[in-house]
Design a protein around this motif. Structure first.
Motif: not given
Length: 433
Positions: A376-387, A414-419, A424-429
């Motif tokens: 229900g909350g805003p889809a403000d999220l970040a993904a980090f590739d820990l390896a 490294d941050c691989i995705l920000t929404m 999507i406002v950043h993608s480094n997948r």
């Protein structure tokens, strides 16, 4: 309806990474499914695989310098928010040391219009305490709050007058907004450019006594106790300041504090030479002060990590510390820097680091919609590739600033995705160029 299914990721459940999937619909989180088997398999949505990355709420930065208006040669709202997105930040609070500073509702409203037009992440304005940040002319605090200010700060300058700070805190207490203080007594700076200690002597450079910070912290905490205001200490740097905040908290004062990544990662003994890239305000302190900040985070005295991201031109930083501008860049790799330095060696738990970068800062400033990933909350999220190991390379930064003392440092996470609101406002997948 626009739908995106994020798969092949982990989310923290307590301190444990758990395989999960997240369905985003029309900018909000519709479903969070935990476990290896998911009811979301086969759902009608665009599928994005995150290759086992850690998904967190979007990071929340209480302390950023976007420079616009007036200093666009250093940074713009467009480039500054792109830099934030590169680091996983989805909400940033913009400090008011712009030209002009937003000291009226009209100027603050114009700032908000710029944020909406050019920002790729959510930007919340911090109002100055005084007009121009150096005067004793208090802004109209109620009008500034009505215009959208989330806090008050003269960051970059300490409020020199106790009377002005008293009046500001009295008004802020009624309004329920924090006063975020850059604690610095100008009479004790005396032209200093780094911490007053052995390294200053070795380099033959004028030092800044730690008292320049601490005496204002003690003064401000006394005023906060008297007025009932929420006093927030920006970029704490000394053991004495943290001890004063801890004692005030124990006495019931509404006092909070933040630590900047550079003050957690570096001490003055790490300054290799007379290099303007290492000039910041407050300056790098001693190894004991670094340890005090780590202790302060772990015992709850310090409730957030905030970047104090301060972009400058090359001419302002590629020079002696005597001539350089104060400030460094950290926000594009904050998570990776801290994950590598503290989580991997076991000094911080992963869930602690995430907390100090997400709901911790959001709670300090009462930002109820930020720093949380919930149905229900805003889809403000970040993904980090820990390896994923990367090298901090200022020439590849999304922002204009290149003034990083971490140039060449290898980091994991490294941050691989920000929404932001599902966009999507950043993608480094790995499947993207």
């Amino acid at each position: 309806m626009s739908r995106t299914l994020l798969t092949d990721l982990v989310m923290l459940e307590g301190g444990t990474p758990v395989p999960s999937q997240v369905l985003v619909a029309d900018g909000r989180v519709e479903v969070i499914s935990r476990g290896r088997t998911s009811a979301l398999d086969g759902v009608d949505a665009e599928v994005l695989s995150l290759d086992g990355a850690l998904l967190t709420p979007g990071l929340v930065d209480l302390h950023d310098h976007l420079r616009e208006p007036g200093q666009e040669v250093k940074e713009t709202i467009a480039t500054g928010t792109a830099a934030a997105a590169r680091g996983g930040w989805t909400t940033v609070c913009a400090m008011p040391n712009t030209v002009p500073d937003p000291h009226s509702p009209e100027l603050l409203g114009e700032m908000l219009r710029r944020f909406a037009a050019d920002g790729v992440v959510k930007v919340l304005p911090i109002s100055p305490i005084t007009v121009g940040l150096v005067s004793e002319d208090l802004v109209d605090l109620p009008a500034q709050v009505q215009a959208g200010a989330v806090a008050f700060s003269n960051d970059g300058k300490g409020v020199q007058s106790a009377g002005v700070m008293y009046d500001a805190m009295r008004a802020a207490a009624v309004l329920g907004r924090p006063v975020a203080a850059h604690a610095e007594d100008d009479s004790l700076v005396r032209g200093g450019v780094l911490n007053d200690g052995r390294r200053a002597l070795e380099l033959g450079l004028p030092g800044i006594t730690r008292l320049a910070e601490t005496v204002q912290v003690v003064r401000d905490l006394a005023i906060a106790e008297q007025t009932g205001a929420h006093y927030h200490l920006c970029h704490a740097s000394t053991r004495e300041s943290i001890r004063a905040v801890r004692r005030a908290q124990a006495d019931g004062v509404h006092a909070t504090a933040e630590a900047a990544p550079h003050h957690l990662l570096l001490a003055d003994e790490d300054i290799p030479a007379d290099d303007g890239q290492y000039k910041m305000n407050p300056p790098l302190r001693t190894r004991d002060d670094v340890e005090a900040m780590v202790e302060g985070l772990c015992d709850g005295t310090i409730g957030a990590i905030a970047t104090d991201n301060a972009p400058h031109t090359a001419a302002e930083k590629d020079c002696s510390m005597r001539d350089a501008a104060f400030g460094v860049i950290t926000n594009e790799h904050t998570f990776a820097l801290l994950h590598t330095a503290f989580v991997l060696p076991g000094r911080f738990r992963l869930d602690q680091l995430v907390h100090w970068l997400t709901d911790g800062p959001a709670d300090l400033f009462g930002l109820t919609e930020a720093g949380r990933l919930r149905v229900g909350g805003p889809a403000d999220l970040a993904a980090f590739d820990l390896a994923r190991e990367v090298t901090v390379d200022p020439e590849s930064f999304a922002g204009k600033g290149r003034n990083s003392p971490f140039r060449g440092r290898r980091v994991l996470g490294d941050c691989i995705l920000t929404m932001v609101d599902g966009v999507i406002v950043h993608s480094n997948r790995k499947d993207r160029p």
